[in-house]
Every structure is written in C-alpha cells, then in structure tokens.
Scaffold this motif. Sequence first.
Motif, PDB file in Angstrom:
ATOM      1  N   VAL A 300       0.838  -1.195   0.000  1.00  0.00           N
ATOM      2  CA  VAL A 300       0.000   0.000   0.000  1.00  0.00           C
ATOM      3  C   VAL A 300       0.877   1.251   0.000  1.00  0.00           C
ATOM      4  N   TYR A 301       1.894   1.258   0.857  1.00  0.00           N
ATOM      5  CA  TYR A 301       2.823   2.389   0.953  1.00  0.00           C
ATOM      6  C   TYR A 301       3.501   2.678  -0.393  1.00  0.00           C
ATOM      7  N   GLY A 307       1.818   7.322  -6.456  1.00  0.00           N
ATOM      8  CA  GLY A 307       0.644   8.009  -6.968  1.00  0.00           C
ATOM      9  C   GLY A 307      -0.494   7.105  -7.391  1.00  0.00           C
ATOM     10  N   TYR A 308      -0.394   5.804  -7.128  1.00  0.00           N
ATOM     11  CA  TYR A 308      -1.437   4.869  -7.532  1.00  0.00           C
ATOM     12  C   TYR A 308      -2.525   4.726  -6.466  1.00  0.00           C
ATOM     13  N   LEU A 309      -2.268   5.195  -5.268  1.00  0.00           N
ATOM     14  CA  LEU A 309      -3.233   5.244  -4.185  1.00  0.00           C
ATOM     15  C   LEU A 309      -3.113   6.623  -3.536  1.00  0.00           C
ATOM     16  N   LEU A 313      -1.549   7.649   2.287  1.00  0.00           N
ATOM     17  CA  LEU A 313      -1.169   6.287   2.655  1.00  0.00           C
ATOM     18  C   LEU A 313       0.339   6.067   2.561  1.00  0.00           C
ATOM     19  N   ALA A 314       1.065   7.022   1.972  1.00  0.00           N
ATOM     20  CA  ALA A 314       2.522   6.918   1.876  1.00  0.00           C
ATOM     21  C   ALA A 314       3.234   7.641   3.006  1.00  0.00           C
ATOM     22  N   GLN A 315       2.479   8.224   3.911  1.00  0.00           N
ATOM     23  CA  GLN A 315       3.116   8.929   5.027  1.00  0.00           C
ATOM     24  C   GLN A 315       3.820   7.934   5.947  1.00  0.00           C
ATOM     25  N   TRP A 325      -0.489   4.923   8.161  1.00  0.00           N
ATOM     26  CA  TRP A 325      -1.792   4.981   7.493  1.00  0.00           C
ATOM     27  C   TRP A 325      -1.982   3.800   6.546  1.00  0.00           C
ATOM     28  N   ALA A 326      -0.913   3.309   5.955  1.00  0.00           N
ATOM     29  CA  ALA A 326      -1.008   2.106   5.117  1.00  0.00           C
ATOM     30  C   ALA A 326      -1.420   0.898   5.958  1.00  0.00           C
TER      31      ALA A 326
END
Length: 439
Positions: A300-301, A307-309, A313-315, A325-326
């Motif tokens: 997810v990350y 940029g795909y999610l 969620l990359a934080q 968050w992921a």
Amino acid sequence: MEKLQAAQLKKVLKPIHLWAIAVGLVISGEYFGWNFGWAVSGTIGFLIATLVITLMYITFIFSYTELTTSIPHAGGAFAYAYRAMGPFGGLIAGYATLVDFLFATPAIGFALGSYLHFLYPQIAVIPAALVFNVAFILLNISGVKESATFSVFITLLAVGELLLFMGIVGPHFKLDNFMTSPMPFGWAGVFAALPFAVWFYLAIEGVAMVAEEVKDPKRNIPRGYISSLATLIFLALGVMILTGGITDWRKLSAIDYPLPEAISIVLGKSSALTQIFASIGLFGLIASFHGTILAGSRQVYAMARSGYLPGKLAQVNTRFKTPHWALVFGGLISFAALFTGTTSQIIILSVLGAIVMYMMSMISLFILRVKEPRMERPFTAPFYPVFPAIALLISSICLVAIVYYNVQISLIFFAGLAIVTLIFVILGKHKVQILIHTD
C-alpha cells in the motif's frame, strides 16, 4: 519523468529476519486452509497438486529473486511490472499483490478466531479476529526492527511446533488411511485443489515488500528466500502426508483447525498435550498474521508513494519510521472481509491475486532481460529461460483452474480490476511517469 519523494524506510533487516519474515508469512498455510484441498481432490489428488505447486514455487522463487535483488523496491511486483510494462502493467501487478496480501490477513484471522474457539468455546470467532487485527497493526506501527525481531521469535516457535506435531502423529500414521478414496474426483480434483496447494506457500514473495529495509539486499535477499523455501517444502509435505494417515481424512477436510483436531484424535481431546498443542498452535497463525500485515502495508505504501493510491497512505510515522496509514488501511480491508466471506472463499480470492501477480512477475522478468540487458543483476535466475517459463506455465494453469471452479469469486476479482483501471484512466494516472527508485 518524476521521482516521487517520501520519507525513507530504515535499513535494519538481516538474513535471519528475512528467513523469519518469509517462513512466518507462509507458515499458517501448514496449520489450516490446505486441508480444504482434500475435500475436492482426496489425499493422492492433493499430493499431486502439492508437488506441482512445489515445482512452481521452486522455479518462481529462483526467478523472482533476480527481480527482487535487481530492483529492491517496497512495491515488489508492482515495481517490476511498471519498469517492464509501464503504468498499466504496474497497475495490474499492484492490484493483484494487494488482493494477495490484504485478503490473506482476514483468512488467517478467521483461523486464529477458530483456534481460540476450539480452546475456549465461549470466545466467538469474529470478535477474536478483530482484536488480533488491532493488536498487530499497533505492533507493526511500533517499528520494523521490533516487529521483525518478534517474527524471528514467533516463527521459531511455530516451526518447532510443527516438528513436534510430526513427531507426535508420525507413529500413528497408517498407509491404509492415507489411501482411502485417494482420488475421488479423478484428475479434475487435482485441478480443483491447486489453489489450496498454493496456500502452503502463498506470501513467501512478501520478502520483496521489505526489500528497502534490508541491509545489503543484493546479498541477503537470496539467502532469505532460499533458506525459507527449503524450510517450507519440508514442513508442507511432512504435515500434509502424516495428517492424512492418522484417521479418515474426510473428518479433517472442512474445518479451520485440522492440526489440533488431528492431535485430539491421536491423544484424546482431554489430553493435556492436546490442549497445550492447540494453545501454541496460535504461534504459527500469529506469525503469518503479523507477516501479511507487514507485507501488505508496504505494498500500500509503495503504490501510494508512486501516486497509484491516495498520497496520505505513503506517510511514514516520524517517530517509528513505519507507514502507519497504510497499516490502518489494510486493517479496514481485513475488517470488511471478516464480515463478508468464509475462510475458503477468502483463501481462493487471495490465491487468485497471488497467481496473477506471479504471472506478471515472470512476464516482467522476460521483458526486462530484453529491454534492459545491462541492468545490474546480482542474482540471476538459474536455468534461464526454463525456470521462469515453468513458473509462468504452472501459474497460467492455476489461473484457469481457479476461474473454472470458482466463477463467482473470479468475477469479483476481475470486476474489481476493471473498476480500478477505469478510475486510473479517468484520473489520468496512466499519463504520469514515475521513476522506480531503489535507493
């Protein structure tokens, strides 16, 4: 071409951590899930299916390791397919990997709840699974080194328990039991059993998700993969064959706790050893549960970072250096699945994601050999192109078998892919180039 920036993950993992993460990711597959394969194929039919899948994983892992060491990226197959085939290749591989790991977690959660219910009937399955979800999301947020150290401890216990199990039931093995109705559905049963044989090894590829957190990945990742695969092959065949010979295997082909039940058949349900075994049986499930949460969050990350999610969620948590968050996102998916499916259905959905991901990875390997012949490859697939071709062929057969025998679940999987692709195009993400970085 842009290189998306994000806080860096810590490089702290060593070969022992990789072995523990890989074996831990998979080892619940030896505790439950595979026995559903008996119900559709019988003992010999399932043994044949397992040997075919074992060959697939041997050839796949030796080929996949080339990709993992050449492109040590938290996105795993998503990164390889993007580099080989561009945005749509990355999207398909990333979607498949998310389904693989995010749905393996609730399947294991079901089994955890079932094991507890076996021990303490007053504990309901679903609430127990939800509590485990919350606890292990918090553990993973606390730091990758801490969670990896926990993986080593819990995986060693789980492996030890399976060896103990084989030692207890081995003397009670009877070939007549194992050969009772060995292939009730003929060769069709072998094909129907393939997804349950995959469950023996599913998620070993999750080591790729922590590649950015490995010290000296080009040297240590092959060690982690190869040692873990050897461990899992021995355990899978040993557990499956010995369990099939202690009683009428049909008694064990439709439950979420086959090993405690097998021990209770051998020693009696009131035996103290039966109770102890069922209690420590939670270790193997916990090891995999923990590992799939870890690997799923990294996927997810990586996709969010690219940029795909959604970017949130990359934080990465400033204190613990983990993608919090992921982890929460994966937990929400797990919660939803626990309330909407059965164990066998969720297993098949997870396996379907894995098989598509395996195919995309092998296709990426072939393309990158042609497209980037000078790319640094610290580990090259042995017997190329034979090994990746065998892995791709068996994966393709598995895909056909899963779709043929599980039409409704397959429609859900591919409808999800179609919706994700449509959103991807509408948002114009296919026009944005990213640089798959491996720093």
